[in-house]
Design an enzyme around this catalytic site. Structure first.
Site, PDB file in Angstrom:
ATOM      1  CD  GLU A 132      -5.629   5.473   0.283  1.00 43.53           C
ATOM      2  OE1 GLU A 132      -5.766   4.385   0.883  1.00 43.53           O
ATOM      3  OE2 GLU A 132      -4.709   6.274   0.535  1.00 43.53           O
ATOM      4  CG  HIS A 143       0.410   6.402  -0.580  1.00 40.97           C
ATOM      5  ND1 HIS A 143      -0.575   7.208  -1.108  1.00 40.97           N
ATOM      6  CD2 HIS A 143      -0.203   5.694   0.423  1.00 40.97           C
ATOM      7  CE1 HIS A 143      -1.714   7.013  -0.467  1.00 40.97           C
ATOM      8  NE2 HIS A 143      -1.516   6.092   0.475  1.00 40.97           N
ATOM      9  CG  HIS A 172      -1.815   1.144   1.367  1.00 43.18           C
ATOM     10  ND1 HIS A 172      -3.137   1.112   1.002  1.00 43.18           N
ATOM     11  CD2 HIS A 172      -1.593   2.408   1.830  1.00 43.18           C
ATOM     12  CE1 HIS A 172      -3.699   2.288   1.227  1.00 43.18           C
ATOM     13  NE2 HIS A 172      -2.772   3.095   1.740  1.00 43.18           N
ATOM     14  CD  GLU A 173       1.580   3.637   3.612  1.00 42.98           C
ATOM     15  OE1 GLU A 173       1.792   4.687   2.969  1.00 42.98           O
ATOM     16  OE2 GLU A 173       0.554   3.453   4.290  1.00 42.98           O
TER      17      GLU A 173
END
EC number: 3.4.17.19
Length: 491
Positions: free
Chosen positions: A287, A261, A257-258
């Site tokens: 996101e 980003h 997930h990170e």
């Protein structure tokens, strides 16, 4: 004779550089800062915020903006001008004293929240949250200038969005999400992963997976924090994750997930470095990258086959017989309290709860003294069971402690954008599953780089998604994807 646009951009690059320094202080506070440094750090953050506020309200910025002929600029110049003007107009509405007070208070509040969370004691955090909320209401009123206060705060994270438009979108999401969740609950669930998984080995595998998804470790690093996050842009983009011996998926999927980003920031055209265009255009678009990396790619049947092999190489026998059972375990719909650990079916219901509560807080329809009870009542109504302790409820997220009111809805908006991007990606790359099954993410991440990430802040959020997908963003592709995926898993 000086050129006002060149002068403005030279000044802005210094402001952007100082802002990156402030971000690095925040990263340090979340990862390695000594606990005893909290009070001093709040003064440091307030000081640098004072410098940034002074630069953002410098009269020369207004003079340069008035003197520049935007029509004579190239698209990047026009976009930079748009971002600078928006920031200048907003910053001019907020008194310097209020900006510094917010920076000082939220730096301290973060530590108060962390301690209250560790002790499951909302009452210990409530007085500080009341102070934060009072300042955010004051800031929102200044920004709104007679308009909707919540919309003014939301605009910091998703320019152009309004609570009314999001409420309509979220209202369309809720019935189909609840119906899917209720159908899934009536079916036998796939077996869950169980056992103990060495945390150092989790971190080693997490770094490998980060590189697999294209994260450039020469311009980044992976550390541990209470709440995973990504920080920075350009050539210094850092991420954090967390580990739990009994739950390696938390570590691995927080990392993916990170990385979504971080890859967005790392892949922006280098020509835009330290300019407003050289950062992600909105938190919703940001996101969308983290969610498509984590879910549509990272939790796909194809990639789970690859990850199953990596897990067995790292940990040996993991108690799951084959890749298909592993895919079921990764995507298991389960009860739980924590938003960041929620499955895809229920995740957005966690966000909608927060969206409604924070709007009520800003509108003064709800006060801090009643917040924990309101959270617990809403959670039980939405999920069918009671919150057992504050760290699983109102204290689980860091956001309100650091003043991020208006941030939560961008998580679901990002999921909606990700649904649209995933449909377009699959149409463009029919070979995607074959690539994912071998751990080859290059095709997928290159498509996202070229269609979304490289542009940074060149386009407005909705326009960027529409350019990438050929359609205006809506909730349909996300819902179709979820229904197809989980109907197949749960039969």
């Amino acid at each position: 004779m000086s050129d006002p646009f060149s002068d403005l951009m030279a000044f802005q690059r210094e402001t952007e550089a100082l802002s990156q320094v402030a971000g690095r202080l925040s990263w340090d506070q979340e990862t390695v800062m000594p606990r005893g440094a909290a009070a001093q750090r709040s003064d440091e953050m307030a000081a640098i915020e004072g410098v940034l506020h002074a630069r953002r309200t410098d009269p020369r910025v207004g003079e340069w903006l008035a003197a520049i002929d935007g029509a004579a600029l190239d698209p990047a110049g026009q976009a930079n001008l748009r971002h600078i003007r928006r920031s200048y107009d907003r910053t001019m509405k907020v008194p310097a004293k209020l900006a510094a007070a917010l920076a000082r208070l939220t730096s301290v509040a973060q530590g108060v929240w962390a301690e209250a969370r560790a002790n499951d004691d909302f009452a210990a955090f409530a007085p500080t949250l009341r102070e934060v909320l009072a300042l955010k209401r004051e800031e929102g009123a200044a920004l709104a200038d007679g308009g909707n206060v919540y919309d003014a705060l939301l605009d910091d994270y998703e320019p152009g969005a309004t609570a009314e438009s999001l409420e309509a979108m979220f209202g369309a999401l809720r019935p189909r999400l609840v119906a899917l969740r209720d159908k899934v609950r009536g079916r036998p669930a796939p077996a869950a992963l169980s056992g103990q998984f060495d945390e150092a080995a989790q971190m080693k595998l997490a770094r490998h997976i980060a590189r697999t998804f294209g994260y450039d470790m020469s311009r980044g690093r992976v550390d541990k924090a209470v709440h995973p996050f990504s920080s920075g842009s350009g050539n210094d983009v850092r991420i954090t994750t967390r580990t739990a011996a009994e739950d390696p998926f938390n570590c691995l999927y927080s990392t993916i997930h990170e990385v979504g980003h971080a890859s967005y920031e790392q892949n922006i055209d280098a020509a835009h470095l330290l300019t407003p265009v050289g950062a992600g255009v909105s938190m919703g678009v940001h996101e969308s990258q983290s969610r498509i990396y984590e879910n549509q790619l990272g939790r796909s049947r194809a990639f789970c086959g690859y990850l199953f092999g990596q897990m067995r190489e790292t940990f040996g026998d993991i108690g799951i017989a084959d890749a298909e059972a592993f895919y079921g375990a990764v995507n298991r719909v389960h009860g739980g309290f924590i938003r960041t650990e929620a499955d895809e079916v229920q995740y957005n219901l966690h966000v909608l709860l927060r969206f409604d509560l924070e709007r009520a807080l800003i509108a003064r329809d709800l006060e801090v003294d009643d917040l924990e009870a309101a959270w617990n009542d809403r959670f039980e109504a939405d999920f069918g069971y009671k919150v057992d302790r504050a760290s699983n409820g109102v204290l689980q997220d860091v956001h309100w402690s650091v003043g991020l009111f208006g941030y939560f809805p961008t998580y679901t908006l990002g999921n909606v954008y990700a649904g649209c991007l995933h449909a377009a990606l699959r149409a463009a790359r029919p070979e995607l599953d074959a690539e994912l099954s071998s751990g080859d993410l290059a095709g997928a991440t290159e498509w996202l780089r070229a269609h979304v990430q490289v542009h940074g802040g060149l386009y407005e959020p909705r326009a960027l998604i529409e350019r990438a997908t050929g359609r205006a963003p809506d909730e349909g592709p996300l819902l179709d994807y979820l229904e197809e995926k989980f109907t197949a898993i749960y039969g």
